[in-house]
Write a protein that holds these residues in place. Structure first.
Motif, PDB file in Angstrom:
ATOM      1  N   GLY A 277       0.800  -1.219   0.000  1.00 49.28           N
ATOM      2  CA  GLY A 277       0.000   0.000   0.000  1.00 49.28           C
ATOM      3  C   GLY A 277       0.830   1.265   0.000  1.00 49.28           C
ATOM      4  N   ILE A 278       2.135   1.131  -0.231  1.00 51.42           N
ATOM      5  CA  ILE A 278       3.026   2.289  -0.269  1.00 51.42           C
ATOM      6  C   ILE A 278       3.773   2.300  -1.598  1.00 51.42           C
ATOM      7  N   GLY A 279       4.472   3.404  -1.869  1.00 45.88           N
ATOM      8  CA  GLY A 279       5.299   3.475  -3.061  1.00 45.88           C
ATOM      9  C   GLY A 279       6.580   2.683  -2.880  1.00 45.88           C
ATOM     10  N   GLU A 280       7.501   2.843  -3.810  1.00 39.49           N
ATOM     11  CA  GLU A 280       8.793   2.169  -3.741  1.00 39.49           C
ATOM     12  C   GLU A 280       9.711   2.941  -2.803  1.00 39.49           C
ATOM     13  N   PRO A 281      10.112   2.368  -1.663  1.00 35.26           N
ATOM     14  CA  PRO A 281      10.993   3.092  -0.737  1.00 35.26           C
ATOM     15  C   PRO A 281      12.307   3.488  -1.406  1.00 35.26           C
ATOM     16  N   ARG A 282      12.775   4.707  -1.072  1.00 32.79           N
ATOM     17  CA  ARG A 282      14.004   5.214  -1.669  1.00 32.79           C
ATOM     18  C   ARG A 282      15.199   5.065  -0.742  1.00 32.79           C
ATOM     19  N   ASP A 283      15.072   5.549   0.486  1.00 34.95           N
ATOM     20  CA  ASP A 283      16.196   5.528   1.418  1.00 34.95           C
ATOM     21  C   ASP A 283      15.643   5.531   2.845  1.00 34.95           C
ATOM     22  N   VAL A 284      15.306   4.346   3.332  1.00 37.67           N
ATOM     23  CA  VAL A 284      14.719   4.210   4.665  1.00 37.67           C
ATOM     24  C   VAL A 284      15.826   4.335   5.712  1.00 37.67           C
TER      25      VAL A 284
ATOM     26  N   LEU B 248      21.926  13.620  -1.359  1.00 38.45           N
ATOM     27  CA  LEU B 248      22.324  14.772  -2.183  1.00 38.45           C
ATOM     28  C   LEU B 248      21.754  16.073  -1.637  1.00 38.45           C
ATOM     29  N   ASP B 249      21.183  16.028  -0.416  1.00 37.06           N
ATOM     30  CA  ASP B 249      20.738  17.237   0.285  1.00 37.06           C
ATOM     31  C   ASP B 249      19.836  18.144  -0.549  1.00 37.06           C
ATOM     32  N   GLY B 250      18.723  17.635  -0.973  1.00 33.29           N
ATOM     33  CA  GLY B 250      17.779  18.478  -1.682  1.00 33.29           C
ATOM     34  C   GLY B 250      17.299  17.895  -2.988  1.00 33.29           C
ATOM     35  N   THR B 251      17.623  16.617  -3.247  1.00 25.34           N
ATOM     36  CA  THR B 251      17.164  15.965  -4.469  1.00 25.34           C
ATOM     37  C   THR B 251      15.651  15.757  -4.447  1.00 25.34           C
ATOM     38  N   TRP B 252      15.104  15.420  -3.272  1.00 25.88           N
ATOM     39  CA  TRP B 252      13.696  15.065  -3.182  1.00 25.88           C
ATOM     40  C   TRP B 252      12.870  16.250  -2.681  1.00 25.88           C
ATOM     41  N   SER B 253      11.824  16.574  -3.393  1.00 26.65           N
ATOM     42  CA  SER B 253      10.941  17.664  -2.964  1.00 26.65           C
ATOM     43  C   SER B 253      10.155  17.288  -1.720  1.00 26.65           C
ATOM     44  N   HIS B 254       9.972  15.974  -1.507  1.00 24.46           N
ATOM     45  CA  HIS B 254       9.295  15.502  -0.303  1.00 24.46           C
ATOM     46  C   HIS B 254       9.812  14.113   0.024  1.00 24.46           C
TER      47      HIS B 254
ATOM     48  N   ARG C 277      16.117  18.491   2.708  1.00 23.14           N
ATOM     49  CA  ARG C 277      17.378  18.214   3.394  1.00 23.14           C
ATOM     50  C   ARG C 277      17.514  16.718   3.658  1.00 23.14           C
ATOM     51  N   ASN C 278      18.698  16.317   3.997  1.00 22.47           N
ATOM     52  CA  ASN C 278      18.983  14.925   4.311  1.00 22.47           C
ATOM     53  C   ASN C 278      18.667  14.660   5.784  1.00 22.47           C
ATOM     54  N   ALA C 279      18.181  13.461   6.085  1.00 27.67           N
ATOM     55  CA  ALA C 279      17.882  13.103   7.476  1.00 27.67           C
ATOM     56  C   ALA C 279      17.983  11.598   7.641  1.00 27.67           C
ATOM     57  N   GLU C 280      18.343  11.178   8.843  1.00 29.77           N
ATOM     58  CA  GLU C 280      18.442   9.753   9.148  1.00 29.77           C
ATOM     59  C   GLU C 280      17.769   9.397  10.465  1.00 29.77           C
ATOM     60  N   SER C 281      17.144  10.373  11.122  1.00 35.64           N
ATOM     61  CA  SER C 281      16.624  10.141  12.467  1.00 35.64           C
ATOM     62  C   SER C 281      15.137  10.453  12.541  1.00 35.64           C
ATOM     63  N   LEU C 282      14.348   9.448  12.861  1.00 36.10           N
ATOM     64  CA  LEU C 282      12.901   9.597  13.028  1.00 36.10           C
ATOM     65  C   LEU C 282      12.555   9.187  14.452  1.00 36.10           C
TER      66      LEU C 282
ATOM     67  N   ASN D 278      23.699  16.976   8.835  1.00 35.58           N
ATOM     68  CA  ASN D 278      24.571  17.887   8.103  1.00 35.58           C
ATOM     69  C   ASN D 278      25.874  18.002   8.867  1.00 35.58           C
ATOM     70  N   GLU D 279      27.005  17.968   8.152  1.00 35.53           N
ATOM     71  CA  GLU D 279      28.302  17.989   8.837  1.00 35.53           C
ATOM     72  C   GLU D 279      28.530  19.285   9.608  1.00 35.53           C
ATOM     73  N   GLY D 280      27.813  20.338   9.243  1.00 36.63           N
ATOM     74  CA  GLY D 280      27.940  21.600   9.962  1.00 36.63           C
ATOM     75  C   GLY D 280      26.908  21.752  11.071  1.00 36.63           C
ATOM     76  N   GLY D 281      26.094  20.720  11.278  1.00 38.20           N
ATOM     77  CA  GLY D 281      25.035  20.793  12.293  1.00 38.20           C
ATOM     78  C   GLY D 281      23.668  20.760  11.644  1.00 38.20           C
ATOM     79  N   GLY D 282      22.744  20.035  12.228  1.00 37.73           N
ATOM     80  CA  GLY D 282      21.421  19.888  11.654  1.00 37.73           C
ATOM     81  C   GLY D 282      20.357  20.545  12.502  1.00 37.73           C
TER      82      GLY D 282
END
Length: 336
Positions: free
Chosen positions: A92-99, A119-125, A156-161, A176-180
């Motif tokens: 019931g979901i789309g194809e996961p990109r980067d879980v 790539l920090d901004g490739t995906w609009s959502h 932006r890029n994220a890895e924490s939910l 982000n290497e400079g702080g998120g």
């Protein structure tokens, strides 16, 4: 059900590659037969464990997932043996990109964050998937709800939910290497419209995070260190360093279901999960210190623990050296 080949981990950044080489020389983490202790993920399909969540229904069970290009799969791993006891396929979901993240809410639902964007901004959502934690531990296909997510200040890029265990509000920490930033979602996620997450705090470079079961603390980890923040009324408070283990590619963290410890995980085949005690279930300011229970060496914290020994040791020296080399390589690449 998908047949998984045994595959090597995907390309990694220079820093991660160096950590993998260094980590290969570290002692292996071995289970001691008890739940919620150090263990090794034995499943050959799980080579890029990028998130951990302690089960609310099944003591000693931890939910995890691979990151990019793996598909709609979530695994239940028994900390007593390190073996997978259930594989859940989301439909019931789309194809996961980067879980990249996983968390369990106060309603008992599992939330899965398809929030990576290297790539920090490739995906609009990006997307969040949600389904009830299964009452029985067996392979199953479940219907998941999919939520569309945007950040108020751009991609932006994220890895924490992280889902707050009392309010049910979903939070994301950007990487982000400079702080998120720490981003809060709406009171309730909705389908059929965009869920806008707004920046509510500043955080360091974060690869995963987790709320304590009482919701009063938020643990955030990176490749180099970890910190626990006081959390109240949706805002970060004072923080303190945690003696995080030195791992090959430090990617995940969660509290045990009873809040007595933090569990730190890593990517890689047969990756180890290391328990770090939290005295009294929640560290009190200026009184208690978290200590690893397993064989992982403490990561450099960048500060003294109060006894003059906090950041001194081979692990600290190695990490500082690797970090300096990585940033030097990035600078040279940028000048070339």
């Amino acid at each position: 059900m998908r047949s998984y080949p045994i595959r090597p981990a995907g390309p990694v950044a220079p820093l991660a590659a160096l950590l993998l080489l260094l980590g290969a020389a570290s002692p292996a983490v071995a289970a001691d037969g008890g739940p919620d202790r150090d263990f090794t993920i034995e499943d050959p399909r799980i080579t890029e464990s990028s998130g951990l969540a302690a089960s609310r229904l099944h003591p000693g069970i931890y939910w995890t997932h691979n990151d990019s290009d793996d598909g709609p799969y979530v695994f239940a791993v028994d900390s007593r043996t390190g073996k997978t006891v259930a594989t859940i396929t989301m439909r019931g979901i789309g194809e996961p990109r980067d879980v990249e993240g996983i968390s369990i809410g106060p309603d008992g639902d599992i939330y899965v964050g398809d929030i990576g964007d290297n790539l920090d901004g490739t995906w609009s959502h990006v997307w969040i998937y949600r389904f009830p934690e299964p009452k029985a531990l067996r392979d199953a296909t479940v219907t998941a709800t999919q939520y569309d997510v945007q950040y108020a200040d751009g991609p932006r890029n994220a890895e924490s939910l992280m889902v707050h265990p009392k309010t049910g509000r979903v939070y994301i920490a950007s990487k982000n290497e400079g702080g998120g930033g720490l981003y809060a979602g709406p009171d309730k996620l909705t389908t059929g419209s965009m869920n806008v997450f707004r920046r509510v705090g500043e955080v360091p470079w974060v690869t995963d995070g987790a709320f304590s079961p009482d919701g009063r603390s938020l643990a955030l980890r990176s490749y180099f260190s970890a910190r626990v923040y006081d959390f109240e009324n949706g805002r970060l408070g004072e923080s303190r360093a945690v003696a995080a283990p030195f791992q090959r590619q430090a990617e995940s963290v969660t509290y045990t279901a009873d809040g007595s410890a933090l569990m730190f995980g890593s990517e890689g085949a047969r990756s180890g999960v290391v328990r770090v005690e939290v005295e009294g279930g929640r560290q009190e300011k200026g009184e208690q210190k978290e200590k690893p229970s397993g064989s992982g060496s403490p990561a450099a914290q960048g500060e003294d623990d109060g006894d003059g020994k906090g950041s001194v040791g081979l692990g600290a020296v190695i990490i500082i050296g690797v970090g300096a080399l990585w940033f030097a390589l990035r600078r040279r690449r940028g000048e070339g």
